[in-house]
Design a protein around this motif. Structure first.
Motif, mmCIF file in Angstrom:
data_model
loop_
_atom_site.group_PDB
_atom_site.id
_atom_site.type_symbol
_atom_site.label_atom_id
_atom_site.label_comp_id
_atom_site.label_asym_id
_atom_site.label_seq_id
_atom_site.Cartn_x
_atom_site.Cartn_y
_atom_site.Cartn_z
ATOM 1 N N VAL A 168 4.721 0.987 -10.833
ATOM 2 C CA VAL A 168 3.265 1.040 -10.831
ATOM 3 C C VAL A 168 2.846 2.488 -11.041
ATOM 4 C CG1 VAL A 168 2.996 -0.947 -9.316
ATOM 5 C CG2 VAL A 168 3.088 1.342 -8.326
ATOM 6 N N THR A 169 1.693 2.686 -11.640
ATOM 7 C CA THR A 169 1.146 4.029 -11.833
ATOM 8 C C THR A 169 -0.130 4.155 -11.015
ATOM 9 O OG1 THR A 169 2.076 4.246 -14.049
ATOM 10 C CG2 THR A 169 0.261 5.711 -13.482
ATOM 11 N N VAL A 170 -0.129 5.160 -10.152
ATOM 12 C CA VAL A 170 -1.288 5.430 -9.308
ATOM 13 C C VAL A 170 -2.084 6.563 -9.955
ATOM 14 C CG1 VAL A 170 -2.079 6.169 -7.030
ATOM 15 C CG2 VAL A 170 -0.053 4.708 -7.247
ATOM 16 N N THR B 151 -2.332 -1.520 -3.144
ATOM 17 C CA THR B 151 -3.328 -0.443 -3.121
ATOM 18 C C THR B 151 -2.626 0.892 -2.884
ATOM 19 O OG1 THR B 151 -3.702 -0.679 -0.749
ATOM 20 C CG2 THR B 151 -5.103 -1.983 -2.231
ATOM 21 N N ALA B 152 -3.370 1.978 -3.114
ATOM 22 C CA ALA B 152 -2.795 3.316 -2.910
ATOM 23 C C ALA B 152 -3.906 4.287 -2.543
ATOM 24 C CB ALA B 152 -2.074 3.791 -4.162
ATOM 25 N N SER C 288 0.852 -1.192 0.000
ATOM 26 C CA SER C 288 0.000 0.000 0.000
ATOM 27 C C SER C 288 0.886 1.240 0.000
ATOM 28 C CB SER C 288 -0.938 0.016 1.214
ATOM 29 O OG SER C 288 -0.193 0.124 2.418
ATOM 30 N N VAL D 66 -4.424 1.521 -8.902
ATOM 31 C CA VAL D 66 -3.018 1.151 -9.080
ATOM 32 C C VAL D 66 -2.907 0.253 -10.301
ATOM 33 C CG1 VAL D 66 -1.005 0.046 -8.062
ATOM 34 C CG2 VAL D 66 -2.605 1.314 -6.603
#
Length: 732
Positions: free
Chosen positions: A305-307, A287-288, A216, A297
């Motif tokens: 990763v791209t949020v 998760t973000a 996270s 995410v």
């Protein structure tokens, strides 16, 4: 078995072929010393005897109490061995897990991470708290297997899986395969394993390292987009395992890169690409949050990763509304019925709305609809000049995309019906009821004034309708006795604003002899022609004299105007023009000239050699003009120049003389000295002359046929006019 005394074979292999057994050399050290050494095998028929060997000779037996050499059967170089394990790697077996039986042979695992090794394997990380293992196969490696070895308290177990790229393995996966629970990776041996490309019997391994697995991420400090302001391109995250804490935000709108400034009522997606630090990785399903809100995410092929998180800007606020257009002076110009009044083109169809901020557009037009709002819901009153109340309301769909910000979106206005019976009882040129111009073209005379310069200027002040003002061809036409006309275009007329109303000033020049002449004035335009207005200078003077007691400005100007009409009357007498109708009225009203004294004389310049001043005269009956005569001697006339206040004067010839003129000398300047610059072809000098020098010359010299007493009286009246003008100006 001894083969030619060179080596001993151990196991089931034959003399010439090693399969699964071992061949021990008898020639290499330490066996080549020639001494006996124990073989560590009992003599099968003697309980106290064991076998021994003599290098390169034979094998015998003897009692075990004998002192023979004890040497190693063979020696291994273990410097490159990482560890030994009986666990089976999935590279070689279909089984991926199982129990390790007691006494199982262990296989040596060579160090695949050794810098001298040419074997490519990969990397394996684990996080005991999360119960996760991350195995990454090197792109150039052969078959690679993950091996996990542990003990459940009663037995040793292993779990192995072929790794084809990057894979996550959990303790749940391992426990499910082995039907065990409560696996702690801290109590396990974890490694990646492969084989040498040339020999499948050589095993290479890299040990697992502790890693940080990010499940996270909390991203903060992104300013919520606000319409009309710059989008925030920076963010912060204190989540452990990230390569950096200061992050960059990329904004998109509808899938395309967004501009630097946010629009109103628009959804923007903030995108933050995160990179893990060394020995760290993002778990599958990480998760973000962005500013505390759950975000999306998306894993990327390169391990980043791209949020993303969507922000929607607020609607742009309304600041103010300008009411819609209504008829001028809140009065309809046309007649309407109850059925068609709300569709009148005289009622504006839009309002101008001012929006918050400075982003263009700062104003927008919104559609409105009209309704009748008479008291007690009364119907539309069609009576001439009757007042009805109308309500305007901004249409709902006109402001859907805006925040109304409690701005009132409606209003009422009282509008009078068109006036159908126009009356002008106060004779101001407008209808007493609706203020419509009575001449039907929109022109009304509101007053007069005089301008006293080189002649007398009679000013007509006009109030004009928008139709006349916008007519580029409209003009004022003046007509004097004898039919002489002059015109002034409306677009060129000066204006004066008095009490919020703009008045146009039209000036008609009048000669000294014409102060009792009637001037006619008329506005002419494409709309039509105004009524004809008539006026005289004497009318203005008489009005001023009659009202000077109650008007300070009139009282101040009275002596000047009296001197003006006195001068005009003497001009009439001198010219023999309209003498039965003098500006002063009766001849007995003329001022006495007995005490008028003039003592101005001309003093010639010492430079008057080639160009000599020869005299002057004043033109008094029209525009006051000083004409100065010169005689040109011993120089060509085209080499001579005259100037006044930096401007060249036009030189004209009259017989043997040349003259220049100063036109339009005001009464207050008649006693000034005028400096004429002269260039005679080689020398610059000045001739200084006053109109009063001319007056002295006329008055003090003998009367002749041309220098009559009437001329002398006119000159004296001019002097009085000058003195009155000086006195009037000095009071300011």
């Amino acid at each position: 078995m001894i083969n030619n005394h060179r080596y001993i074979t151990v196991g089931t292999n034959s003399a010439d072929s090693l399969n699964g057994g071992l061949k021990v050399s008898l020639i290499s050290a330490p066996y080549n010393s020639g001494e006996k050494f124990w073989l560590r095998a009992p003599k099968y028929d003697n309980r106290v005897a064991a076998l021994y060997a003599i290098p390169a000779d034979f094998v015998g037996s003897d009692r075990v109490n004998r002192e023979f050499l004890v040497v190693s059967a063979f020696r291994l170089n273990l410097s490159s061995v990482l560890f030994a394990s009986a666990a089976t790697a999935a590279i070689f077996d279909t089984a991926e897990s199982g129990v390790i039986a007691k006494g199982s042979a262990m296989t040596l695992r060579l160090d695949g991470s050794n810098s001298g090794s040419t074997i490519a394997i990969g990397e394996v990380l684990y996080d005991a708290d999360k119960g996760l293992i991350l195995a990454k196969k090197d792109a150039s490696a052969q078959a690679v297997a993950l091996v996990v070895q542990g003990n459940d308290g009663t037995k040793d177990w292993y779990y192995s899986k072929t790794i084809s790229g990057t894979e996550w393995i959990s303790t749940t996966d391992i426990g499910s395969a082995l039907s065990i629970t409560d696996i702690s990776l801290l109590d396990c041996k974890i490694w990646l394993e492969t084989t040498d490309a040339t020999s499948s019997s050589l095993r290479y391994a890299v040990m697992a390292e502790t890693g940080t697995f990010i499940d996270s991420v909390a991203i903060t400090d992104i300013d919520t987009p606000v319409g009309g302001t710059a989008l925030d391109t920076s963010a912060v995250s204190a989540t452990a395992g990230l390569a950096k804490t200061d992050l960059t935000v990329a904004w998109t709108k509808d899938g395309e890169a967004a501009g630097e400034t946010a629009d109103y009522d628009t959804t923007y997606t903030a995108g933050i690409t995160l990179t893990s630090a060394e020995k760290a990785a993002f778990v599958s399903g990480a998760t973000a949050t962005v500013n505390g809100n759950a975000a999306t995410v998306t894993p990327n092929a390169d391990g980043t990763v791209t949020v993303t998180y969507d922000f929607t800007t607020e609607k742009r606020k309304l600041v103010s509304i300008a009411a819609p257009a209504v008829p001028e002076n809140n009065r309809f110009t046309s007649e309407y019925t109850a059925e068609n009044v709300l569709a009148s083109t005289e009622l504006g169809t839009t309002v101008q709305v001012t929006l918050e901020g400075t982003t263009e557009p700062v104003t927008v037009d919104m559609a409105v609809e009209w309704s009748l709002a008479n008291e007690n819901n009364a119907e539309y009153d069609t009576t001439s000049s009757a007042t009805n109340t109308f309500k305007w309301t901004v249409k709902g769909d006109a402001y859907d995309e805006y925040d109304t910000n409690d701005v009132t979106l409606e209003g009422t206005v009282d509008i009078k019906n068109a006036c159908t019976e126009h009356m002008d009882e106060d004779t101001d040129g407008k209808c007493d009821t609706c203020s419509k111009y009575m001449d039907n073209i929109g022109a009304r005379l509101v007053g007069h004034s005089l301008t006293l310069d080189g002649s007398v200027g009679v000013n007509f002040y006009m109030e004009l309708s928008s139709e006349v003002r916008s007519d580029s061809s409209a003009y004022m036409e003046f007509t004097l006795p004898g039919g002489k006309t002059s015109t002034v275009k409306v677009s060129e007329a000066p204006t004066e604003v008095i009490s919020g109303t703009t008045y146009y000033k039209f000036k008609c020049q009048v000669n000294a002899t014409a102060m009792t002449d009637t001037i006619t004035a008329q506005i002419k335009s494409t709309v039509g022609n105004s009524k004809v207005y008539e006026y005289t200078v004497k009318e203005y003077a008489d009005y001023l004299f009659a009202h000077k007691e109650n008007n300070a400005e009139f009282a101040k100007a009275a002596e000047l105007i009296e001197a003006m009409v006195n001068y005009g009357s003497y001009a009439q007498i001198y010219a023999g023009y309209n003498t039965e109708k003098l500006a002063v009225g009766d001849v007995n009203n003329l001022k006495s000239l007995d005490d008028v004294l003039i003592s101005e004389y001309y003093e010639p310049s010492i430079y008057e050699t080639k160009v000599q001043f020869a005299g002057a005269n004043l033109s008094l009956l029209s525009t006051t003009t000083l004409r100065m005569y010169f005689q040109i001697i011993n120089v060509e006339a085209n080499e001579v120049q005259f100037g006044y206040q930096g401007q060249l004067l036009e030189m004209k010839q009259s017989g043997d003389y040349y003259y220049v003129e100063l036109v339009g000398i005001p009464a207050s300047k008649l006693d000034d000295k005028f400096c004429i610059d002269v260039y005679d072809g080689s020398t610059n000098f000045q001739v200084i002359y006053s109109p009063m020098a001319y007056c002295t010359s006329v008055v003090t010299r003998a009367t002749t046929e041309t220098r009559t007493e009437d001329l002398k009286n006119l000159i004296k009246a001019l002097v009085l006019y000058n003195q009155a003008a000086d006195a009037y100006i000095s009071e300011d």
